[in-house]
Structures are given as C-alpha cells and as structure tokens.
Design a protein around this motif. Sequence first.
Motif, PDB file in Angstrom:
ATOM      1  N   GLU A  19       0.837  -1.196   0.000  1.00  0.00           N
ATOM      2  CA  GLU A  19       0.000   0.000   0.000  1.00  0.00           C
ATOM      3  C   GLU A  19       0.876   1.251   0.000  1.00  0.00           C
ATOM      4  O   GLU A  19       1.919   1.287   0.663  1.00  0.00           O
ATOM      5  CB  GLU A  19      -0.884  -0.021   1.248  1.00  0.00           C
ATOM      6  N   ASN A  20       0.451   2.289  -0.793  1.00  0.00           N
ATOM      7  CA  ASN A  20       1.099   3.600  -0.713  1.00  0.00           C
ATOM      8  C   ASN A  20       0.574   4.272   0.554  1.00  0.00           C
ATOM      9  O   ASN A  20      -0.519   4.843   0.567  1.00  0.00           O
ATOM     10  CB  ASN A  20       0.798   4.431  -1.948  1.00  0.00           C
ATOM     11  N   VAL A  46       1.484  14.367  -2.146  1.00  0.00           N
ATOM     12  CA  VAL A  46       0.870  13.091  -1.751  1.00  0.00           C
ATOM     13  C   VAL A  46      -0.555  12.981  -2.294  1.00  0.00           C
ATOM     14  O   VAL A  46      -1.371  12.249  -1.728  1.00  0.00           O
ATOM     15  CB  VAL A  46       0.878  12.952  -0.209  1.00  0.00           C
ATOM     16  N   ASP A  47      -0.870  13.686  -3.415  1.00  0.00           N
ATOM     17  CA  ASP A  47      -2.235  13.641  -3.960  1.00  0.00           C
ATOM     18  C   ASP A  47      -2.403  12.566  -5.025  1.00  0.00           C
ATOM     19  O   ASP A  47      -3.478  12.395  -5.602  1.00  0.00           O
ATOM     20  CB  ASP A  47      -2.624  15.014  -4.525  1.00  0.00           C
ATOM     21  N   VAL A  84      10.109   0.702   1.050  1.00  0.00           N
ATOM     22  CA  VAL A  84      10.772   1.592   0.092  1.00  0.00           C
ATOM     23  C   VAL A  84      10.023   2.913   0.006  1.00  0.00           C
ATOM     24  O   VAL A  84       8.821   2.985   0.288  1.00  0.00           O
ATOM     25  CB  VAL A  84      10.883   0.960  -1.316  1.00  0.00           C
ATOM     26  N   ILE A  85      10.728   3.957  -0.411  1.00  0.00           N
ATOM     27  CA  ILE A  85      10.147   5.295  -0.618  1.00  0.00           C
ATOM     28  C   ILE A  85      10.548   5.747  -2.006  1.00  0.00           C
ATOM     29  O   ILE A  85      11.739   5.716  -2.354  1.00  0.00           O
ATOM     30  CB  ILE A  85      10.660   6.285   0.448  1.00  0.00           C
ATOM     31  N   VAL A 176       5.587  11.872  -3.487  1.00  0.00           N
ATOM     32  CA  VAL A 176       6.349  11.022  -2.582  1.00  0.00           C
ATOM     33  C   VAL A 176       5.452   9.840  -2.220  1.00  0.00           C
ATOM     34  O   VAL A 176       4.352  10.032  -1.691  1.00  0.00           O
ATOM     35  CB  VAL A 176       6.789  11.772  -1.313  1.00  0.00           C
ATOM     36  N   GLU A 177       5.897   8.619  -2.548  1.00  0.00           N
ATOM     37  CA  GLU A 177       5.127   7.413  -2.265  1.00  0.00           C
ATOM     38  C   GLU A 177       5.896   6.573  -1.234  1.00  0.00           C
ATOM     39  O   GLU A 177       7.110   6.391  -1.350  1.00  0.00           O
ATOM     40  CB  GLU A 177       4.918   6.589  -3.534  1.00  0.00           C
ATOM     41  N   VAL A 178       5.180   6.096  -0.244  1.00  0.00           N
ATOM     42  CA  VAL A 178       5.768   5.298   0.830  1.00  0.00           C
ATOM     43  C   VAL A 178       5.097   3.925   0.812  1.00  0.00           C
ATOM     44  O   VAL A 178       3.891   3.813   1.048  1.00  0.00           O
ATOM     45  CB  VAL A 178       5.578   5.968   2.203  1.00  0.00           C
TER      46      VAL A 178
END
Length: 600
Positions: A19-20, A46-47, A84-85, A176-178
């Motif tokens: 999941e992001n 983060v949109d 990961v990021i 930015v995806e986490v």
Amino acid sequence: MILIIFQCMLFLIRTRAYENLALQRPAWQSHDYHGKETEWGAAKAVDGKYIDRSSGGNQCTISANDEPTATWRVDLGGVVSISVISIYYRTDNSPNPGSFSSRFVGFFLYVSNTTSKDDGHLCFHEIQNVTGTPIENQLISCSVHGRYVIYYNERKPGVNYPSYYSQHAYNELCEVEVYGCHDPKYYGDNCDQLCSEGCLEKTCDAMTGHCLNCLPGYQGLRCDELCTDQKYGQQCSLQCGNCSDGEACNHVNGTCPWGCDEGVDGDECQTPCLPGFHGKNCGQNCSENCKVTNRCNRFTGECDGGCKPGWRIPTCQEVCPRGYFGINCQDSCTLYCGRNGSCDRITGICDDGCMEDWSGPLCGTAPKISDWSHWTGCSATCGGNGVRHRFRTCTGVCTHIALNQSGNCGVQQCPIDGSWGAWGGYSSCDKSCGGGWKLRFRKCNRRSPSHGGQPCYGDSMQATGCAMIHCPIDGGWSTWSDFGQCSETCGQGVQIKSRTCSNPRPRYGGRGCVGPNNASKSCQRGECPVNGNWGSWGHFHPCDMSCGGGLQLRLRECNDPPPSHGGLPCPGQSVHAVPCNTDQCPDQMNATLSSNDLFG
C-alpha cells in the motif's frame, strides 16, 4: 536505462500489493511559496498526481525562493512498517537530466516517530559530484518503522558546496510514495504474515520479515535462534557467568540452572565468594586451620598464607604426616629423635626422647667437632699413588666419629684442551608467531677437555629468527578502580569497584578477559541508633499497709534493649502502683462505734 530499472522495481513493489501509505495523508512544508499556498502546497506531493511535473501543472509541491533550508514531511497517521520510498522530483516535463537536478542534489530523507528529523533514522543522503545527478526519479530502500517521512535539503551560508549545486534550497516534490505495511506487526506481499514471536515488539521488515531487533535471548534474522557460545540477553551480547561444569546459562536472563562453578555465587554466577567461603556455589567453608583464619582461595580452598603449625597445605584440613611438623608441615623431625623418629606435629619435640649422644628439645645438640685441618703435603707429586692426611678434634662423646682422614694424591695426568665437534641441524621454531628463534648446537667432543685442560672457546649454540608474524594478544584487565561510596549511612553496607578489559585490549584474535569486571566488599559506617524498649514488668511487691488503704508496686527496666548510639529512651513510666488493703483498720471501726453510742 536507469529510468527503465526504476520503473521495473516500482512495478514489482506495486504488484506485490504494498500500500502507498502516504497517499492523501496530511503534509507540511517549512516555506510555502507566497500566493501559491494552494496550487503548490505541501499536500500536492501526496495527492497521487504527477503526470504534469511542471510549475504550471499544479501537481507538485514548490517551496519559496531564496531560503537556506527546505523541509517537507508527511504524517502517515501512526507508526507503520516502511520498505521503500519513491520520490518524483520536478522536471518541467523535460527528459533526464533536467534543469532542476541542481536543486534536488544533496537532499536528506529521514523517517521519524516525531516531527523532528533529528529524532529520526537517516534513510538517504549523498554528496553527488557529477552534474545532472541525482536523477529526478528516486526509489530508496529504507526498512524502518516510523510515522513521519521527512525530506530536507540545505544550502547554508559559509558552506562550500560543489559548483553545480543551486544557490538556495528547495522542495519541488511532485509525488512522494511510501510503500510498506500499515501494521508493523505484519509483512509479506499482502502484509498478511505475522512477524516472528522473537521479534522485539513483534515488529519486522515489511518485505523480508526479518526482525529489526530481537527479544532478549534470541538471535538470527527472524530472531528464532537461541543465544549460543555462552551468551545471553539483548542481542545475545552478555557473557554467561561461571555456571557449574561449564554449562550454558539461561539464554534470556543469564541465570545458571544447575548452580555455579568454583569460586562464584549468585543467580548469574558472577558474584565472587565472600571471604571465608570457596568451591561450587561458595558452599564450602575455608579451614579454621588457615594461617589467616577462614581465609582461602575461593576456587581451590587453598589457605591464604599457608597453614597454622601442625596442618598440611594446601587446604589445611589434614594434620602433618609422621616425621614432619610446624607451619605447612615444612620442617622435618630431627634425625636424632628416639626409637620411631617421630615428633610433635606442632612443636617438633621428639616423642620418645633423643638418640644416644644427642640432647635438647629437638634432639639437635650434637658433640662439638672442630673443622678438618688442611691436607698435609702429598707424598708424591704426580704419576704415582701419593697419600695425604688431615685431622680434627672432638669434645664430648665421639665414639663413632672419625678424627683422621687419608686420601690419594699426585695421580693426575697432563691437561688436554677441548675441540668443537660439527654443528647439528636447526631445531623447529620455538614460536608460531610474534617472532621466535630456531637453534642449532655443537658439542665440545671432537676432543673433550680433561685433566684440567681448557674448554672449547666460542659459542655452543647459534640462533636465527623465525615466525615473524603477529601473535594473538589476549585481553588483560586494567587495575581495579577505587571502591565507591558505602551503600549505607550506618551499619553494614557494600562498596563496589570495577575494571575494564583494556590492559591490553584483545587483538589479532586473542581471547577476551576472564572473570568479573566488578567486585565488592563490606563497609561499616558506624553503629546505627538503637531506641530503648521496656523489659517485662516484675512481680507486685507486698502491700505497704495491712489495712486502711495502701499501694502495691511493680517495676520494669528499659533494657530490652537499652538505648544506645544516640537512640531514644523508653517512653512511659518504670513504676506501676495499684491500691490494696482498702478495708478500715480495727481502731477506726471502734472509734466509729463509740460515737454512735454517745449520740445514738
């Protein structure tokens, strides 16, 4: 090529159903661009939108100009397990390398449980020295647990940055995806596998399931292996004490299930025996026959300073064998004791008196005999059987003592000087490391010196160096520190001293220090105050009046215990009185009757 690799890795992460965790989460940046707080605000990163990565697309976070630092962060809503990021930086839709890499270069990426980067874990930071790096798409592996992902960059005054760095610091993050697992206690492709029971706080790496830290007593990637090699505790970093017969201690708390080996006591078998005790679990008393009473080696029971007279070393538990006496039984009974040659094991006095011609308590007084005189001249100078004589005198009983001696002389041959034989082969090196020697020898035997001849001149041994490599250096203890302060302000307490394995430190594979790094001793800080306490009441004394009302007394003393060392005296009274014989006396009764007669 780099872009293709990035896209493949990202595809792999997404197909694993991670999941992001940053999508649509609250975001913040330190310096909003004035007038563009909505179009270029922190939330744009983060949109989920980053197709248009230009300023006009309004899909990127863009910070204010002319700032020395730039900080952006996203709140993931709680502590999560991150794998990961990925970062998509502003490109103005130009191919890599774009014109904005000079603003991106040198960035820091942190994961923290607070809003401060200084409290967090640094996932990434590099000083690039090649123009056009780093690329605007970054996939950063960071297996850590945390709540906040923080992007930070700086261009501080007075710092000498590479020439192609921008003059000021910027946030220009288009997305930015986490990726990871929302619950840090799970991992795997679908975040549906529980972390190992041995993981500290039951948390692990979101992708591999490897524990970030283990519970005390466990080790291994999944913390499913018990501590080994006499280790225990957190990260198996603590050394077991001296458990009985070398058994391993409990892998969690270090206790010894079968007790302690010689010389130590306590649950972890790391406490040296108190003075007066030795052996396993310090369960044996030192001998009362030690020269220093009840003081001995805590491992072997060997008495400090040896034994009192009449007792045998090392433990002073056995009396001297027949024929010996004194301290450590080191003295022999005199040869001139009577029939059986025995003596008192403490004093050495002969049991059956002395042999003939000898006297004294130890039968050591012998006849007085003078020294031998010088030899007379030889009757022949050499080559023959010459004779010489010497004499002495005796005072006392000298029945069996020779007073004359004769000896041969003048029979010596001519001197023969020695001559060396051939050298032998070299021996093996006497060391395997640290520099040693190998030797060879020769003997003075081609012609041996005799009859007063000269010995061979020169060396009988030759040495050459060998094994010139470092030897392992075992660790050695430093000197003990001074004892610390007493643990009690009065009465009996404890003082502790310590040492470190630094004299020397173990090197080149040498062994660590053996034994405890702490020691203690008792201390006395003066007697503690003792308050007084009443003893029992004594018996009542007879009444002091036979009639008309008297008192009976009983006493008690402040002696159970008496006050001492500044303690308080007993409270209350030491005397207790009760009324007794309260009836009227006869003369008082007669007076009462007479009055009635007069007025009745």
